[in-house]
Design an enzyme around this catalytic site. Structure first.
Site, mmCIF file in Angstrom:
data_model
loop_
_atom_site.group_PDB
_atom_site.id
_atom_site.type_symbol
_atom_site.label_atom_id
_atom_site.label_comp_id
_atom_site.label_asym_id
_atom_site.label_seq_id
_atom_site.Cartn_x
_atom_site.Cartn_y
_atom_site.Cartn_z
ATOM 1 N N SER A 251 34.440 47.930 43.058
ATOM 2 C CA SER A 251 34.914 46.818 42.236
ATOM 3 C C SER A 251 36.077 47.293 41.381
ATOM 4 C CB SER A 251 33.788 46.311 41.335
ATOM 5 O OG SER A 251 33.604 47.230 40.274
ATOM 6 N N LYS A 252 36.591 46.359 40.606
ATOM 7 C CA LYS A 252 37.733 46.639 39.724
ATOM 8 C C LYS A 252 37.506 47.865 38.842
ATOM 9 C CE LYS A 252 38.957 42.277 38.219
ATOM 10 N NZ LYS A 252 39.337 41.274 37.359
#
Ligand code: GLU
Length: 484
Positions: A251-252
């Site tokens: 994820s980010k």
């Protein structure tokens, strides 16, 4: 023409993003695998925008996704089709299911459903629809209608096992009671994901549904819908998750994951597709560097792994540097110009008037570029006439031989209008003779005197790219440093 080995019919695959933000590396991989498959088997690649979840839908997100796909070179043959333009179609199929008794109207309110869900959770049961409206009498229905309740339509889920034959994961079996009666059409008239996707894949003639592993849980519901409606069930291929190096879902938080940010950071689309292809697919013969065309040639679903792929930014960087090395100088320069401009090294006029020099700089720096954006740092020695000394360059200023090298360099430069590949060695020999310095005592001051640095790219590049005038000015300021 090769056949895909699974079906003889024409191949049709699709990428069906929900426009909830940007195209991330996982979505790009799903798009890529579908694209490769379609191209390999001369099939059709459809792009479908799953935008019925209106609250989350963002117009600019669709534009971004399309741009990112184009940047990656993943052209599609049909679409983009938007589900919001097909709402009447879903409604029609839902009504047909009602007529055939395959579905029923459910008048339960969200509050009622939530209360029941909570109760089941409290009783440690799997929360699911309890069948309240499965067998409503016409009177009960009339009563709810009179109350002004708007019904949702639920699929009457058959009570049986479902087997999904997944091309990546093999046979996956789901028990009889894996799902309660689920909504196919919400009370606002929009379809649920599982319903819309089945109607679309059927109507659009999709032969293989290839998507992320997270949709495997939805697949038995979809299979039951296909069967209930008498549609031919497509093949399924669920691609494993991508994990971060610490084995969490990528994820980010783990750095850049959005395709357009990779682009801004100076990654090449060729390198992105090459690297993304390796996330879950292992090429035959261990080869690692591929063009998009080579990927089409080499790709096959039987080399797509069941286990998760682990994202490794260092590998991506290495692949990027390899694609930069392979690129022709003219093309590379075009890609470097925006970075050179924003560093203030060139402008609209100088990119034309200094093209030859810029091409030389491109060739000189190519082996040192991992990202296109690295050029801002690497090219500074050619554009910034102020010397920034590094440790070794500074040290060389104090050496005994250095002043003589600087003076000899200055004198020799007066003899040349420009240094070229043909005469720069001769110039160095003259400097050597005049200064009496040799080896390291000659080369380090030579370099430090015009770049401030103790090492870097080959001196032949630096001395032939910088003008004698530039070199003289720099040498003079280096001399000042020696005296200071
Ligand atoms: N719209 C879904 C998503 O973005 C994909 C659905 C599918 O491929 O079936 O995750």
């Amino acid at each position: 023409m090769p056949t895909d080995g699974f079906i003889n019919a024409e191949v049709k695959v699709r990428f069906a993003p929900s426009p909830t933000g940007y195209l991330h590396i996982g979505g790009a991989r799903t798009a890529l695998f579908n694209y490769l498959y379609a191209r390999k088997f001369n099939g059709t690649f459809l792009l479908r925008i799953e935008d019925t979840d209106i609250k989350r839908e963002k117009e600019d997100s669709i534009v971004r996704i399309l741009e990112d796909m184009k940047w990656l070179g993943l052209s599609w043959d049909e679409g983009p089709v938007r589900q919001t333009q097909r709402l009447d179609i879903y409604k029609k199929f839902a009504e047909e299911m009602l007529e055939k008794g395959l579905a029923f109207k459910c008048y339960c309110t969200p509050e009622e459903l939530e209360t029941k869900r909570q109760k089941m959770k409290d009783e440690k049961l799997n929360p699911r629809y309890d069948g309240t409206c499965r067998h409503l009498t016409p009177e009960q229905t009339a009563q709810f209608e009179a109350e002004g309740r708007k019904p949702a339509i639920r699929f009457r889920v058959p009570d049986r096992k479902v087997t999904v034959n997944d091309l990546v994961r093999g046979e996956v079996i789901y028990d009889e009671d894996f799902a309660g009666d689920f909504v196919i059409l919400k009370s606002d008239g929009t379809p649920s994901y599982n319903f819309a996707v089945v109607i679309d894949d059927y109507q659009m003639g999709v032969t293989i549904v290839m998507r992320g592993e997270e949709h495997l849980v939805n697949t038995p519901r979809q299979v039951l819908l296909y069967e209930a409606m008498g549609f031919q069930v497509p093949q399924f291929a669920h691609i494993s998750m991508i994990l971060s190096p610490s084995r969490e879902k990528l994820s980010k938080r783990h750095g850049t994951v959005a395709v357009d940010l990779f682009k801004q950071e100076g990654y090449l689309p060729e390198a992105m597709v090459n690297y993304i292809a390796l996330l879950g697919w292992s090429p035959p013969e261990g080869k690692e560097l591929f063009s998009l065309d080579e990927l089409i040639e080499a790709f096959s679903l039987d080399r797509v792994a069941k286990n998760p792929a682990v994202y490794d930014v260092e590998k991506l960087k290495w692949i990027n540097s390899q694609h930069i090395q392979k690129m022709d100088n003219e093309k590379l320069l075009e890609l470097l110009i925006p970075y050179l401009k924003s560093a203030g090294f060139v402008n609209d006029e100088t990119v034309v008037s200094k093209r030859e020099t810029l091409l030389k700089i491109t060739e000189a720096l190519k082996p040192r570029l991992v990202l296109l954006s690295d050029v801002a740092r690497e090219a500074a020695i050619f554009f910034d006439d102020e010397l920034h000394f590094d440790e070794q360059g500074k040290e060389a200023l104090g050496w005994e031989a250095t002043p003589a090298v600087f003076d000899a360099f200055l004198e020799v430069l007066d003899e040349y209008e420009s240094l070229t590949a043909d005469n720069f060695m001769e110039a160095i020999k003259k400097i050597q003779k005049k200064s009496g310095a040799k080896g390291k005592n000659l080369y380090v001051p030579l370099r430090a005197g015009i770049t401030g640095q103790g090492h870097g790219i080959d001196m032949s590049w630096i001395m032939t790219i910088l003008t004698p005038e530039q070199m003289k000015n720099r040498l003079k300021s280096a001399k000042q440093m020696v005296l200071a």
